[in-house]
Design a protein around this motif. Sequence first.
Motif, short mmCIF file in Angstrom:
data_model
loop_
_atom_site.label_atom_id
_atom_site.label_comp_id
_atom_site.label_asym_id
_atom_site.label_seq_id
_atom_site.Cartn_x
_atom_site.Cartn_y
_atom_site.Cartn_z
N HIS A 1 -1.78 -13.81 -4.64
CA HIS A 1 -0.90 -12.67 -4.86
C HIS A 1 -1.40 -11.84 -6.04
O HIS A 1 -1.91 -12.37 -7.03
N LEU A 2 -1.24 -10.55 -5.92
CA LEU A 2 -1.45 -9.62 -7.02
C LEU A 2 -0.11 -9.01 -7.39
O LEU A 2 0.80 -8.96 -6.56
N PRO A 3 0.05 -8.56 -8.62
CA PRO A 3 1.32 -7.93 -8.99
C PRO A 3 1.56 -6.68 -8.16
O PRO A 3 0.68 -5.84 -8.00
N GLY A 4 2.76 -6.57 -7.60
CA GLY A 4 3.10 -5.40 -6.81
C GLY A 4 3.58 -4.26 -7.67
O GLY A 4 3.70 -4.37 -8.90
N LEU B 1 4.77 -4.20 -11.72
CA LEU B 1 4.07 -3.38 -12.70
C LEU B 1 5.04 -2.45 -13.43
O LEU B 1 4.95 -2.26 -14.65
N ARG C 1 -13.94 -0.78 -7.85
CA ARG C 1 -13.84 -0.96 -6.41
C ARG C 1 -15.22 -0.80 -5.79
O ARG C 1 -16.03 -0.01 -6.26
N PHE D 1 -7.21 -5.56 -0.29
CA PHE D 1 -6.44 -6.77 -0.60
C PHE D 1 -6.26 -7.62 0.65
O PHE D 1 -6.19 -8.85 0.56
N LEU E 1 -9.01 -8.17 -8.58
CA LEU E 1 -8.12 -7.20 -9.22
C LEU E 1 -8.42 -5.78 -8.77
O LEU E 1 -7.55 -4.90 -8.83
N THR E 2 -9.65 -5.53 -8.29
CA THR E 2 -9.98 -4.18 -7.83
C THR E 2 -9.34 -3.87 -6.48
O THR E 2 -9.39 -2.72 -6.03
N THR E 3 -8.75 -4.87 -5.84
CA THR E 3 -8.13 -4.63 -4.53
C THR E 3 -6.66 -4.24 -4.64
O THR E 3 -6.02 -3.98 -3.64
N LEU E 4 -6.13 -4.21 -5.88
CA LEU E 4 -4.73 -3.86 -6.07
C LEU E 4 -4.44 -2.47 -5.50
O LEU E 4 -5.08 -1.50 -5.84
N GLY E 5 -3.47 -2.41 -4.60
CA GLY E 5 -3.07 -1.13 -4.04
C GLY E 5 -4.03 -0.56 -3.01
O GLY E 5 -3.91 0.61 -2.64
#
Length: 213
Positions: free
Chosen positions: A198-201, A205, A79, A187, A179-183
């Motif tokens: 979209h990223l996996p929620g 996961l 991040r 994002f 991918l570093t923006t997940l959660g």
Amino acid sequence: MTGTLSDIKIPDSRIAREAAELVRQYESELLFNHSVRVFLFGAMKGARQKLKFDPELLYVASLFHDLGLVDAYHTDSKRFEVDGADAARDFLRGHGIPDPKADLVWEAIALHTTPGIPQYMRPEIALTNAGVLLDVIGVGYDEYTPEQRDQVLAAFPRGENFKNDFIQAQTCSALKKPLTTLGTVNFDYIHQHDPAFHLPGACALIRNAPWRT
């Protein structure tokens, strides 16, 4: 870079000056002025609340908090907050600052965009977060007098289009390593740029975890 605004003195130690010189070398005027405003607004809040904090550490945390957005400190897998935190800790260690203080600055930077946690932590962490929240989205705006706000902006201007330019800087960083923006709040910069991305929620996961049940 020296002087006093609303009874807040900008740190003028060798470490403070060299930190400002390093950050100014890599950051745009937009990000650099924002970083100093973060310190000033955070320190004003700390003084108003009569908190005991280290102005030099708060200053370094504020200066470095967005350094991970610039190419020279960008990594592919971390991040941007962690990139800036790592840079600040390395800088402080290189100047002989003991690990507990360097780690405190690391935490202040790494957590500065994390909602709901920094305000309960040590003052340097809470005030870095508070300065960011005020300068970016106006949280606590009315806790400062118009004179305080005007003095800070006169010394370190926002520029003509800070809001959009700041979003653009954050978006450019997020798009390089989505991918570093997940959660994280980061994002939203990608989603604003490309609503179809979209990223996996959390549910996906959990369901895709390697456990049988």
